[in-house]
Design an enzyme around this catalytic site. Structure first.
Site, mmCIF file in Angstrom:
data_model
loop_
_atom_site.group_PDB
_atom_site.id
_atom_site.type_symbol
_atom_site.label_atom_id
_atom_site.label_comp_id
_atom_site.label_asym_id
_atom_site.label_seq_id
_atom_site.Cartn_x
_atom_site.Cartn_y
_atom_site.Cartn_z
ATOM 1 N N SER A 7 3.624 -8.176 10.006
ATOM 2 C CA SER A 7 2.676 -7.507 10.909
ATOM 3 C C SER A 7 2.597 -8.281 12.217
ATOM 4 O O SER A 7 2.791 -9.503 12.243
ATOM 5 C CB SER A 7 1.290 -7.453 10.274
ATOM 6 O OG SER A 7 0.331 -6.988 11.211
ATOM 7 N N TYR A 66 -5.729 -11.846 5.789
ATOM 8 C CA TYR A 66 -4.585 -10.927 5.858
ATOM 9 C C TYR A 66 -3.587 -11.409 6.918
ATOM 10 O O TYR A 66 -2.373 -11.444 6.683
ATOM 11 C CB TYR A 66 -5.092 -9.520 6.187
ATOM 12 C CG TYR A 66 -4.037 -8.514 6.562
ATOM 13 C CD1 TYR A 66 -3.333 -7.813 5.591
ATOM 14 C CD2 TYR A 66 -3.742 -8.247 7.906
ATOM 15 C CE1 TYR A 66 -2.364 -6.881 5.937
ATOM 16 C CE2 TYR A 66 -2.778 -7.312 8.260
ATOM 17 C CZ TYR A 66 -2.094 -6.627 7.277
ATOM 18 O OH TYR A 66 -1.131 -5.710 7.626
HETATM 19 P P1 NAP Z 1 -0.799 3.034 3.741
HETATM 20 O O1 NAP Z 1 -0.359 4.206 4.517
HETATM 21 O O2 NAP Z 1 -2.256 2.898 3.443
HETATM 22 O O3 NAP Z 1 0.032 3.020 2.375
HETATM 23 C C1 NAP Z 1 -0.192 1.996 1.468
HETATM 24 C C2 NAP Z 1 0.808 2.129 0.325
HETATM 25 O O4 NAP Z 1 0.739 0.941 -0.438
HETATM 26 C C3 NAP Z 1 0.519 3.272 -0.588
HETATM 27 O O5 NAP Z 1 1.746 3.885 -0.932
HETATM 28 C C4 NAP Z 1 -0.102 2.584 -1.813
HETATM 29 O O6 NAP Z 1 0.098 3.427 -2.933
HETATM 30 C C5 NAP Z 1 0.687 1.291 -1.820
HETATM 31 N N1 NAP Z 1 0.120 0.112 -2.460
HETATM 32 C C6 NAP Z 1 -1.074 -0.468 -2.218
HETATM 33 N N2 NAP Z 1 -1.222 -1.570 -2.961
HETATM 34 C C7 NAP Z 1 -0.086 -1.697 -3.697
HETATM 35 C C8 NAP Z 1 0.353 -2.641 -4.664
HETATM 36 N N3 NAP Z 1 -0.387 -3.687 -5.035
HETATM 37 N N4 NAP Z 1 1.592 -2.471 -5.228
HETATM 38 C C9 NAP Z 1 2.360 -1.431 -4.859
HETATM 39 N N5 NAP Z 1 1.994 -0.498 -3.945
HETATM 40 C C10 NAP Z 1 0.777 -0.644 -3.385
HETATM 41 O O7 NAP Z 1 -0.393 1.647 4.430
HETATM 42 P P2 NAP Z 1 0.641 1.292 5.606
HETATM 43 O O8 NAP Z 1 -0.129 1.197 6.875
HETATM 44 O O9 NAP Z 1 1.836 2.170 5.540
HETATM 45 O O10 NAP Z 1 1.021 -0.215 5.217
HETATM 46 C C11 NAP Z 1 2.278 -0.554 4.673
HETATM 47 C C12 NAP Z 1 2.637 -1.966 5.103
HETATM 48 O O11 NAP Z 1 2.643 -2.027 6.532
HETATM 49 C C13 NAP Z 1 1.672 -3.062 4.648
HETATM 50 O O12 NAP Z 1 2.426 -4.205 4.296
HETATM 51 C C14 NAP Z 1 0.855 -3.362 5.871
HETATM 52 O O13 NAP Z 1 0.356 -4.686 5.871
HETATM 53 C C15 NAP Z 1 1.928 -3.175 6.940
HETATM 54 N N6 NAP Z 1 1.393 -2.962 8.290
HETATM 55 C C16 NAP Z 1 0.656 -1.856 8.595
HETATM 56 C C17 NAP Z 1 0.186 -1.701 9.876
HETATM 57 C C18 NAP Z 1 -0.628 -0.509 10.288
HETATM 58 O O14 NAP Z 1 -1.167 -0.504 11.426
HETATM 59 N N7 NAP Z 1 -0.740 0.527 9.481
HETATM 60 C C19 NAP Z 1 0.446 -2.675 10.846
HETATM 61 C C20 NAP Z 1 1.193 -3.785 10.504
HETATM 62 C C21 NAP Z 1 1.668 -3.919 9.215
HETATM 63 P P3 NAP Z 1 -0.797 3.311 -4.274
HETATM 64 O O15 NAP Z 1 -2.225 3.480 -3.868
HETATM 65 O O16 NAP Z 1 -0.283 4.419 -5.156
HETATM 66 O O17 NAP Z 1 -0.492 1.952 -4.812
#
Ligand code: NAP
Length: 275
Positions: free
Chosen positions: A166, A179
């Site tokens: 991130s 985080y």
């Molecule tokens: P999201 O849309 O909320 O999706 C989260 C996903 O993670 C869901 O598929 C959820 O499915 C799964 N999940 C949650 N806990 C889990 C676990 N312990 N084991 C396996 N699967 C799990 O989130 P996102 O924004 O795409 O985030 C994905 C990644 O991008 C993360 O690493 C986050 O830190 C990173 N990121 C996001 C942003 C942002 O602005 N969105 C920015 C920088 C980095 P289930 O509920 O079925 O488990």
């Protein structure tokens, strides 16, 4: 290096937003595993890799999410399977890494995307259980998945791994201290492991997304005033989309990135990150 195997000259960029697989795409013949692949960035990554020709095993904790994601991508003509996997649980990780070779004959690509953030507020208010959970899911699980998957990649002559870090790993986000520290640890993980993995013909890189419009980041963009304030403080013109990140992940997994090793690509729409 594995990155040189397959058709050179294409990163899969045309297909990363999803849709039918490219005939003879840059990842044709490859098998990919994606954690947290049922929503947001992970789902877009699964679509991008499959669109570039890979067969993809996607996963997350909840069976209905896995079924829905597999159904959605298969309806687009993509070759995907699903496994329920909570990355914080060792048996669950092992189940995922066993399933991919059983289903598709091997593993060439891993995208380690899962993360949690159970606490918001001053970092020193977070208790030990919160720190442990964040590090277990966000950091230790990534390292353990890499450890599990590398022997499978060696059997195939090498592989490519992308870890989702991130922007917060470079610039800690307010109220997201533990985080942010975990995401900085992933930057270190990539630097520490990349030389070892290169010797085993596996390329390890990371992406560092900025503010991407997903459920995970909803607190930063759902309310219009908050969204404007956050965008202005980051100096960005729009929120990122999951596809913005998937395009870059697909590139890093492709032969076009054969000479990119141990790096983290920031995908943040120009938000300041580092020199
Ligand atoms: P999201 O849309 O909320 O999706 C989260 C996903 O993670 C869901 O598929 C959820 O499915 C799964 N999940 C949650 N806990 C889990 C676990 N312990 N084991 C396996 N699967 C799990 O989130 P996102 O924004 O795409 O985030 C994905 C990644 O991008 C993360 O690493 C986050 O830190 C990173 N990121 C996001 C942003 C942002 O602005 N969105 C920015 C920088 C980095 P289930 O509920 O079925 O488990």
């Amino acid at each position: 290096m594995w990155g040189a195997v397959g058709r050179a000259g294409g990163s899969g960029l045309r297909s990363a937003a999803g849709g039918s697989p490219l005939p003879g795409g840059p990842l044709a013949g490859k098998v990919a595993v994606v954690t947290a692949g049922t929503q947001g960035i992970g789902l877009a990554v699964a679509a991008g890799l499959a669109g570039a020709g890979a067969r993809v095993v996607l996963s997350s904790r909840r069976a209905p999410h896995v079924e829905a994601a597999v159904g959605q991508l298969r309806a687009q003509g993509l070759e995907v399977s699903g496994v329920v996997c909570h990355v914080g649980q060792p048996h669950s990780r092992q189940g995922l890494i066993q399933k991919a070779p059983e289903t598709y004959g091997g593993i060439d690509i891993l995208v380690s995307n899962a993360a949690v953030n159970p606490v918001l507020g001053p970092a020193l208010d977070a208790d030990e259980a919160a720190w442990e959970k964040i590090f277990q899911v966000n950091v230790t699980a990534a390292a353990m998945l890499i450890k599990l998957v590398v022997p499978h990649m060696e059997k195939r002559g090498g592989g490519a791994i992308v870890v989702v870090s991130s922007l917060a790993g470079y610039l800690p986000f307010p109220a997201l201290g533990p985080y942010s520290v975990s995401k900085a640890a992933l930057l270190g993980l990539v630097k520490a492991l990349a030389p070892e993995l290169r010797a085993r013909r596996v390329r390890l890189n990371a992406v560092a997304p900025g503010l991407i419009q997903t459920r995970f980041s909803a607190a930063l963009w759902e309310d219009e005033a908050t969204r404007q304030r956050v965008m202005s403080s980051m100096g960005i013109e729009r929120l990122g989309t999951p596809s913005d990140v998937a395009e870059v992940v697909t590139f890093l997994c492709s032969p076009a990135a054969a000479y990119v090793v141990g790096e983290t690509l920031v995908v943040a729409g120009g938000a300041p990150s580092r020199l």
